[in-house]
Design a protein around this motif. Structure first.
Motif, mmCIF file in Angstrom:
data_model
loop_
_atom_site.group_PDB
_atom_site.id
_atom_site.type_symbol
_atom_site.label_atom_id
_atom_site.label_comp_id
_atom_site.label_asym_id
_atom_site.label_seq_id
_atom_site.Cartn_x
_atom_site.Cartn_y
_atom_site.Cartn_z
ATOM 1 N N LYS A 22 0.691 -1.142 -0.097
ATOM 2 C CA LYS A 22 -0.001 -0.060 0.030
ATOM 3 C C LYS A 22 0.894 1.289 0.017
ATOM 4 O O LYS A 22 0.349 2.137 -0.139
ATOM 5 C CB LYS A 22 -0.892 0.228 1.274
ATOM 6 N N LEU A 23 2.198 0.921 0.274
ATOM 7 C CA LEU A 23 2.900 2.274 0.315
ATOM 8 C C LEU A 23 3.518 2.735 -0.950
ATOM 9 O O LEU A 23 3.305 1.839 -2.022
ATOM 10 C CB LEU A 23 4.308 2.184 1.035
ATOM 11 N N PRO A 24 3.654 4.202 -1.355
ATOM 12 C CA PRO A 24 4.231 4.676 -2.579
ATOM 13 C C PRO A 24 5.458 3.705 -3.187
ATOM 14 O O PRO A 24 6.187 3.312 -2.132
ATOM 15 C CB PRO A 24 4.449 6.105 -2.459
ATOM 16 N N LYS A 25 5.447 3.801 -4.533
ATOM 17 C CA LYS A 25 6.712 3.142 -5.033
ATOM 18 C C LYS A 25 7.765 4.129 -5.465
ATOM 19 O O LYS A 25 7.598 4.869 -6.012
ATOM 20 C CB LYS A 25 6.326 2.477 -6.273
ATOM 21 N N SER A 26 8.870 4.165 -4.682
ATOM 22 C CA SER A 26 9.952 5.294 -4.770
ATOM 23 C C SER A 26 11.210 4.438 -4.078
ATOM 24 O O SER A 26 11.017 3.683 -3.397
ATOM 25 C CB SER A 26 9.543 6.459 -4.187
ATOM 26 N N ARG A 27 12.335 5.082 -4.404
ATOM 27 C CA ARG A 27 13.431 4.700 -3.944
ATOM 28 C C ARG A 27 13.604 4.734 -2.524
ATOM 29 O O ARG A 27 13.917 3.888 -1.755
ATOM 30 C CB ARG A 27 14.724 5.541 -4.478
ATOM 31 N N GLU A 28 13.133 5.901 -1.972
ATOM 32 C CA GLU A 28 13.158 6.067 -0.614
ATOM 33 C C GLU A 28 12.120 4.934 0.373
ATOM 34 O O GLU A 28 12.758 4.272 1.226
ATOM 35 C CB GLU A 28 12.619 7.538 -0.147
ATOM 36 N N TYR A 29 11.085 4.817 -0.257
ATOM 37 C CA TYR A 29 9.997 3.861 0.555
ATOM 38 C C TYR A 29 10.616 2.507 0.374
ATOM 39 O O TYR A 29 10.489 1.747 1.267
ATOM 40 C CB TYR A 29 8.533 4.054 -0.094
ATOM 41 N N ASN A 30 11.231 2.276 -0.961
ATOM 42 C CA ASN A 30 11.563 0.821 -1.173
ATOM 43 C C ASN A 30 12.599 0.256 -0.268
ATOM 44 O O ASN A 30 12.693 -0.884 0.004
ATOM 45 C CB ASN A 30 11.966 0.625 -2.644
#
Length: 122
Positions: A22-30
């Protein structure tokens, strides 16, 4: 108790994965998502391994790994909780449920380690 913990630790890994999806797909979140998926699934994998321990010392050692991985999961859940507040992503309730479960798993495992040490000393 063993079967309950096997199911509970598996559910913890699956629920963590669902949260991560459910979290955004970005380098930081990943970076955090990958860590949470790794350590939350390790909780169940190592608990399962503890059930096939070769000795009391091996059993205790494997449970210590479960404790560490559950604590690490809790750390990444805490980070994600704070970040989702900052980013205004409404997942705090889901994260709180997982944090509570991680805390309960840690408490059960710590109690099991203490009992195993007492039994091993006899």
């Amino acid at each position: 108790m063993k079967e309950v913990m096997l199911k509970r630790t598996r559910k913890f890994a699956i629920d963590s994965w669902i949260l991560c999806s459910k979290l955004p797909k970005s380098r930081e979140y990943n970076a955090y998502v990958n860590q949470l998926i790794r350590c939350s699934s390790s909780v169940g994998a190592n608990y399962r391994a503890s059930q096939r321990a070769k000795s009391a010392a091996d059993f205790i050692n494997k449970l210590k790994i479960v404790e560490e991985e559950a604590d690490e999961s809790q750390y990444f859940l805490e980070l994600l909780f704070d970040i989702t507040i900052i980013e205004k992503i409404d997942l705090q309730q889901d994260i709180e449920i997982l944090k509570k479960e991680a805390n309960e798993i840690i408490a059960i495992i710590v109690s099991s380690i203490k009992t195993a040490r007492i039994n091993n000393a006899k």
